[in-house]
Design an enzyme around this catalytic site. Sequence first.
Site, mmCIF file in Angstrom:
data_model
loop_
_atom_site.group_PDB
_atom_site.id
_atom_site.type_symbol
_atom_site.label_atom_id
_atom_site.label_comp_id
_atom_site.label_asym_id
_atom_site.label_seq_id
_atom_site.Cartn_x
_atom_site.Cartn_y
_atom_site.Cartn_z
ATOM 1 N N HIS A 119 27.583 17.547 24.036
ATOM 2 C CA HIS A 119 27.048 17.667 22.684
ATOM 3 C C HIS A 119 26.057 18.814 22.654
ATOM 4 C CE1 HIS A 119 25.178 16.578 18.875
ATOM 5 N NE2 HIS A 119 26.282 15.908 18.655
ATOM 6 N N ASP A 178 32.410 10.091 19.761
ATOM 7 C CA ASP A 178 33.870 10.059 19.656
ATOM 8 C C ASP A 178 34.555 9.427 20.855
ATOM 9 O OD1 ASP A 178 34.159 11.362 17.128
ATOM 10 O OD2 ASP A 178 33.463 13.185 18.080
HETATM 11 N N1 CMC Z 1 34.287 19.195 29.018
HETATM 12 C C1 CMC Z 1 34.084 20.122 29.981
HETATM 13 N N2 CMC Z 1 33.077 20.983 29.985
HETATM 14 C C2 CMC Z 1 32.229 20.937 28.945
HETATM 15 C C3 CMC Z 1 32.374 20.015 27.896
HETATM 16 C C4 CMC Z 1 33.456 19.124 27.963
HETATM 17 N N3 CMC Z 1 33.648 18.210 26.989
HETATM 18 N N4 CMC Z 1 31.407 20.206 26.994
HETATM 19 C C5 CMC Z 1 30.673 21.230 27.461
HETATM 20 N N5 CMC Z 1 31.158 21.656 28.648
HETATM 21 C C6 CMC Z 1 30.602 22.710 29.503
HETATM 22 C C7 CMC Z 1 30.831 24.086 28.916
HETATM 23 O O1 CMC Z 1 32.040 24.622 29.338
HETATM 24 C C8 CMC Z 1 29.637 24.827 29.446
HETATM 25 O O2 CMC Z 1 29.866 25.116 30.807
HETATM 26 P P1 CMC Z 1 29.315 26.497 31.455
HETATM 27 O O3 CMC Z 1 27.838 26.440 31.326
HETATM 28 O O4 CMC Z 1 29.815 26.476 32.840
HETATM 29 O O5 CMC Z 1 29.918 27.588 30.628
HETATM 30 C C9 CMC Z 1 28.525 23.793 29.423
HETATM 31 O O6 CMC Z 1 29.186 22.518 29.533
HETATM 32 C C10 CMC Z 1 27.664 23.816 28.179
HETATM 33 O O7 CMC Z 1 28.519 23.609 27.075
HETATM 34 P P2 CMC Z 1 28.529 24.483 25.760
HETATM 35 O O8 CMC Z 1 29.918 24.954 25.518
HETATM 36 O O9 CMC Z 1 27.436 25.514 25.801
HETATM 37 O O10 CMC Z 1 28.147 23.385 24.734
HETATM 38 P P3 CMC Z 1 28.194 23.513 23.180
HETATM 39 O O11 CMC Z 1 26.911 22.989 22.694
HETATM 40 O O12 CMC Z 1 28.557 24.887 22.745
HETATM 41 O O13 CMC Z 1 29.420 22.571 22.787
HETATM 42 C C11 CMC Z 1 30.641 20.650 22.199
HETATM 43 C C12 CMC Z 1 29.250 21.248 22.397
HETATM 44 C C13 CMC Z 1 30.495 19.259 21.605
HETATM 45 C C14 CMC Z 1 31.416 21.526 21.219
HETATM 46 C C15 CMC Z 1 31.353 20.573 23.561
HETATM 47 O O14 CMC Z 1 30.607 19.773 24.446
HETATM 48 C C16 CMC Z 1 32.780 20.062 23.429
HETATM 49 O O15 CMC Z 1 33.678 20.823 23.043
HETATM 50 N N6 CMC Z 1 33.018 18.731 23.726
HETATM 51 C C17 CMC Z 1 34.349 18.160 23.617
HETATM 52 C C18 CMC Z 1 34.676 17.892 22.155
HETATM 53 C C19 CMC Z 1 33.888 16.723 21.596
HETATM 54 O O16 CMC Z 1 33.813 15.656 22.176
HETATM 55 N N7 CMC Z 1 33.322 16.933 20.401
HETATM 56 C C20 CMC Z 1 32.586 15.891 19.673
HETATM 57 C C21 CMC Z 1 31.135 16.234 19.562
HETATM 58 S S1 CMC Z 1 30.133 14.844 19.001
HETATM 59 C C22 CMC Z 1 30.695 14.398 17.456
HETATM 60 C C23 CMC Z 1 30.782 15.481 16.461
HETATM 61 O O17 CMC Z 1 29.877 16.290 16.310
HETATM 62 O O18 CMC Z 1 31.786 15.560 15.762
#
Ligand code: CMC
Length: 440
Positions: free
Chosen positions: A316, A374
């Site tokens: 998140h 989720d």
């Molecule tokens: N699986 C694998 N790696 C992950 C995940 C994941 N679900 N989420 C984040 N990471 C990694 C990401 O690749 C990054 O790694 P690195 O530092 O090596 O590049 C690190 O963790 C930090 O992540 P980020 O991409 O900077 O995080 P963000 O804030 O941009 O993204 C997110 C947040 C929710 C979009 C992402 O965690 C994600 O895509 N999760 C899976 C989809 C999901 O469950 N979404 C629902 C969110 S909660 C309800 C809602 O808001 O709708």
Amino acid sequence: MAKAPSQKGSNETVTLTDNATGKTAEFPLLKGRLGPKVIDIRSLYAQTGYFTYDPGYTATGSTESSITYIDGDKGVLLHRGYSIEELAEKSDYMEVCYLLLKGELPNKQQKEEFEHTITHHTMVHEQLTQFFRGFRRDAHPMAIMCGVVGALSAFYHDSTDISDPQQRMVASYRLVAKMPTIAAMAYKFSVGQPFMYPRNDLKYAANFLHMMFGVPCEDYEVNPVLAKAMDRIFILHADHEQNASTSTVRLAGSTGANPFACIAAGIASLWGPAHGGANEAVLAMLGEIGDRKNIKGYLARVKDRKDPTMLMGFGHRVYKNYDPRAKVLQKSCHAVLKELKIKNEPLLDLAMELENIALSDNYFVERKLFPNVDFYSGIILKAMGVPTSMFTVLFALARTVGWIAQWNELIEDTEQKIGRPRQIYTGKGRRKYVPISKRR
Ligand code: CMC
């Protein structure tokens, strides 16, 4: 709707020095009631000729708001100061709607009046049924929701004048009230069953279950435990501060667009798998993993930086701790399965095992990736008989009150302007137009 007094005022400032020129510029430091201090950079461009670069708005506050507070490090979520755990346990969705829209919990009479108003706005214009029939039978219900909710502005002209507080409130009531009806119609259309009219003797969540699962040829008895579970799911999704879809609603609203158009924009934004579409994606992922013995292999793909596979329902932008909503949902999962007399739900077992393994794996620990809302919601919904394609629709239904409360706040906020970010231009410099006859 009284606006809470601003907590922003502070005499502190931050001075930035341009190392190239030695010039300094001073910026006020703002402070909300809770949360970290914030640098007010509104005069940055005027003072320095620079603007900021923050793709994904990871360090940008777009508004002041008195609706919802999140402390992502501690895993805290408050609506108007009340914790989500307490609201989920002691309150109900109608009360939470009132709280989000009006700022305070209702007293008994206010609650009755509010429920009465919402109940008596649940029917949709009869001509909307023809609008539904224009969709292909295999249309995704979220595609239908985007279209139909946007189309409400063509049906309810008497509540699109955003300068009139009364019209804004009527539009807010209409959206909260009609969303379950529209969501259930989207489902009924996709399975070829007749649309069910709302019933005024039923509470909000029970009425939705009736419209979703009932058929005109027999009585549908709403299971109170399932209605309670659905109500709780609605509470847990009601608002979540300035997330992507809420920010989309606010951005659309900042142009003066009508509320129905703004909420349709929010629905479109919610649809993506990184946001509300994740609940559907979690079930697809669990289906793909299939068995405990495949978890390690799946996680190896997730951790492989060259592989785009993500662990859906994990991570998140704001929570760097367990999402408090996921905790409540995990507990609810067990209650719902017990009520439905489902002793073993392989998907829940698989999800819990996946969570345990991920939470003890360095990749997830170092990045502070925890289950989000989720991760478990889809398992409950599936147990309740809700088809996967409706999961994100239910998220949209429940989030509508948050969107509309945030939209109202935006309209009343005198500091808000049209949302208009800048960019770093990386394209070609100015060049001469070449006639087509001379192009190679
Ligand atoms: N699986 C694998 N790696 C992950 C995940 C994941 N679900 N989420 C984040 N990471 C990694 C990401 O690749 C990054 O790694 P690195 O530092 O090596 O590049 C690190 O963790 C930090 O992540 P980020 O991409 O900077 O995080 P963000 O804030 O941009 O993204 C997110 C947040 C929710 C979009 C992402 O965690 C994600 O895509 N999760 C899976 C989809 C999901 O469950 N979404 C629902 C969110 S909660 C309800 C809602 O808001 O709708």
